[in-house]
Write an enzyme that holds these catalytic residues in place. Structure first.
Site, mmCIF file in Angstrom:
data_model
loop_
_atom_site.group_PDB
_atom_site.id
_atom_site.type_symbol
_atom_site.label_atom_id
_atom_site.label_comp_id
_atom_site.label_asym_id
_atom_site.label_seq_id
_atom_site.Cartn_x
_atom_site.Cartn_y
_atom_site.Cartn_z
ATOM 1 N N PRO A 88 -11.766 48.956 1.501
ATOM 2 C CA PRO A 88 -12.421 49.607 0.864
ATOM 3 C C PRO A 88 -12.668 50.907 1.425
ATOM 4 O O PRO A 88 -13.173 51.031 2.706
ATOM 5 C CB PRO A 88 -13.592 49.108 0.227
ATOM 6 C CG PRO A 88 -13.915 47.838 1.329
ATOM 7 C CD PRO A 88 -12.460 47.659 1.912
ATOM 8 N N LYS A 89 -12.668 52.137 0.803
ATOM 9 C CA LYS A 89 -13.233 53.421 1.285
ATOM 10 C C LYS A 89 -14.653 53.812 0.748
ATOM 11 O O LYS A 89 -14.781 53.674 -0.241
ATOM 12 C CB LYS A 89 -12.193 54.418 0.621
ATOM 13 C CG LYS A 89 -10.856 54.409 1.491
ATOM 14 C CD LYS A 89 -9.870 55.526 0.657
ATOM 15 C CE LYS A 89 -10.250 56.988 0.733
ATOM 16 N NZ LYS A 89 -9.554 57.874 0.137
ATOM 17 N N ILE A 90 -15.668 53.763 1.778
ATOM 18 C CA ILE A 90 -16.766 53.814 1.281
ATOM 19 C C ILE A 90 -17.187 55.350 1.510
ATOM 20 O O ILE A 90 -17.331 55.800 2.781
ATOM 21 C CB ILE A 90 -17.790 52.768 2.100
ATOM 22 C CG1 ILE A 90 -17.217 51.490 1.714
ATOM 23 C CG2 ILE A 90 -19.124 52.862 1.641
ATOM 24 C CD1 ILE A 90 -17.072 51.031 0.093
#
Length: 221
Positions: A88-90
């Site tokens: 995931p890109k947070i």
């Protein structure tokens, strides 16, 4: 050292992957919207399934939710689709930091996106984020020296023995790609048309054209 395609349009990903040695795909809500506007009607979960099935590499995908609990649950749902391949890109915000810390505590990999400052990169590395994603062209358009900023982050990581990888995004030309790498980026994520441009150069094209002409002349001797 890896090249990723910054894209959500499946046909482009498959076509570019036939030529460029891709390590995977990165995407975000804006890129997903662009794919929808081209006629690709996939929900985020459907898109993720397609990305996993159509290419063998990693998939970096960004939750669209802004609230902490919803962002965390969305990230966990993405990871559950294929834990070994989905990261995931947070977003690098206070909320994003809390979500990323929760994910790391559960043993998941995370990437911080939209990193712009050395201080942000340092905070991300302190929680052992696997990747930090600075936006090269966006930094340049804001008036910052993008190469210098990436070089500062790379120098800090090296001097402090921090393991986070620098995945440079917002790459709009082959020149920007080269500058980001020379500044110390470990990896790049690049739109499809720019990825293909990395393989060409006017001097190379002129040399190949001369080879072709000479080959034809030799055959006619």
């Amino acid at each position: 050292m890896a090249l990723y395609i910054d894209c959500a349009y499946i046909d482009d990903i498959v076509e570019v992957g036939r030529t460029v040695p891709l390590a995977g795909v990165t995407t975000n809500p804006s890129i997903m919207l662009a794919a929808c506007e081209r006629g690709q009607r996939l929900t985020p979960s459907q898109l993720l399934s397609a990305l996993l099935s159509k290419q063998p590499g990693l998939v970096f995908i960004q939750p669209g939710a802004a609230r902490e609990g919803e962002m965390l649950q969305e990230a966990l749902a993405y990871i559950a689709a294929e834990p070994q391949r989905v990261i995931p890109k947070i977003p690098m915000t206070k909320t994003g930091m809390r979500v990323a810390r929760a994910l790391k505590e559960q043993g998941h990999r995370v990437a911080f996106t939209a990193v712009t400052s050395v201080a942000q990169a340092y905070c991300a590395a302190l929680i052992q984020a696997d990747y930090i994603i600075p936006y090269y062209n966006r930094l340049a358009r804001s008036g910052a020296n993008a190469s210098e900023r990436i070089a500062q982050i790379a120098k800090l990581f090296q001097s402090q023995h921090l393991s986070s990888r620098i995945l440079a995004a917002s790459i709009k030309s082959s020149l920007e790609a080269a500058e980001a790498l020379q500044a110390g980026a470990h990896d790049l994520t690049v739109p499809s048309e720019v990825l293909l441009s990395l393989l060409t150069d006017p001097e190379s094209e002129r040399a190949v054209e001369k080879f072709t002409q000479d080959w034809q002349r030799m055959k006619n001797l």
